[in-house]
Design a protein around this motif. Structure first.
Motif, PDB file in Angstrom:
ATOM      1  N   SER A  28       0.836  -1.206   0.000  1.00 25.14           N
ATOM      2  CA  SER A  28       0.000   0.000   0.000  1.00 25.14           C
ATOM      3  C   SER A  28       0.872   1.258   0.000  1.00 25.14           C
ATOM      4  CB  SER A  28      -0.976  -0.001   1.183  1.00 25.14           C
ATOM      5  OG  SER A  28      -0.300  -0.064   2.413  1.00 25.14           O
ATOM      6  N   ARG A  58      -6.534  -2.241  -0.760  1.00 25.38           N
ATOM      7  CA  ARG A  58      -7.934  -1.891  -1.009  1.00 25.38           C
ATOM      8  C   ARG A  58      -8.417  -0.828  -0.035  1.00 25.38           C
ATOM      9  NH1 ARG A  58     -11.823  -6.773  -1.564  1.00 25.38           N
ATOM     10  NH2 ARG A  58     -13.153  -5.066  -2.268  1.00 25.38           N
ATOM     11  N   GLU A  62      -9.916   2.853  -0.915  1.00 21.59           N
ATOM     12  CA  GLU A  62     -11.234   3.266  -0.418  1.00 21.59           C
ATOM     13  C   GLU A  62     -11.135   4.550   0.397  1.00 21.59           C
ATOM     14  OE1 GLU A  62     -12.708  -0.111   1.767  1.00 21.59           O
ATOM     15  OE2 GLU A  62     -13.281  -1.181  -0.067  1.00 21.59           O
ATOM     16  N   ARG A  68      -7.577   5.938  -6.337  1.00 20.63           N
ATOM     17  CA  ARG A  68      -8.307   4.945  -7.136  1.00 20.63           C
ATOM     18  C   ARG A  68      -8.398   5.391  -8.591  1.00 20.63           C
ATOM     19  NH1 ARG A  68     -13.870   4.923  -5.436  1.00 20.63           N
ATOM     20  NH2 ARG A  68     -12.885   5.101  -3.406  1.00 20.63           N
ATOM     21  N   TRP A  88      -7.454  -6.649 -10.749  1.00 15.60           N
ATOM     22  CA  TRP A  88      -7.894  -6.054  -9.490  1.00 15.60           C
ATOM     23  C   TRP A  88      -9.379  -6.280  -9.223  1.00 15.60           C
ATOM     24  CZ3 TRP A  88      -4.392  -4.514  -6.106  1.00 15.60           C
ATOM     25  CH2 TRP A  88      -4.819  -3.852  -4.954  1.00 15.60           C
ATOM     26  N   SER A  92     -10.791  -8.453  -6.135  1.00 13.65           N
ATOM     27  CA  SER A  92     -11.661  -7.790  -5.154  1.00 13.65           C
ATOM     28  C   SER A  92     -12.982  -8.538  -5.003  1.00 13.65           C
ATOM     29  CB  SER A  92     -11.914  -6.343  -5.568  1.00 13.65           C
ATOM     30  OG  SER A  92     -10.706  -5.604  -5.556  1.00 13.65           O
TER      31      SER A  92
END
Length: 121
Positions: A28, A58, A62, A68, A88, A92
């Motif tokens: 991340s 993720r 978010e 994003r 992705w 997800s």
């Protein structure tokens, strides 16, 4: 003349909040660093290696929605990131089906993990 680099994503208050309090891991942090230009990594670039890593990525996307919108630029980081960007949505969906409460730290995702391994993670 070399082609222009895409503009970096401006840092929002949501991004600052994630830096201070978000669930961070090297994958991340790699997303954040690559898309904003602010070094948030511990010295090397990484991709998610398992569903827990994927979940941290993720959560970042978010919590910081502007990242994003630029996420497709992660293809430039490495061949594995390129495959991850392409997969992705499927990853997800798989994760959401296997562990609907993954955001709360509950559940396991063996099918998601197997798919990640198939694409080289």
């Amino acid at each position: 003349m070399s082609p222009a680099k895409p503009a970096l994503v401006p840092v929002s208050s949501a991004a600052v909040k994630w830096l201070a309090n978000g669930q961070r891991g090297t994958s991340s942090e790699t997303i954040f660093t690559h898309l904003t230009g602010i070094v948030a990594t511990s010295g090397y670039e990484s991709h998610p290696h398992d569903p827990a890593d994927l979940g941290r990525c993720r959560r970042l996307l978010e919590q910081v929605p502007e990242l994003r919108h630029a996420f497709s630029r992660m293809r430039d980081v490495s061949p594995i990131w390129s495959r991850l960007v392409d997969e992705w949505g499927l990853l997800s969906e798989m994760m959401d089906l296997e562990a609907p409460d993954w955001r709360k730290g509950r559940g396991t995702c063996p099918k998601t993990y197997n798919r990640m391994k198939q694409i080289g993670c």
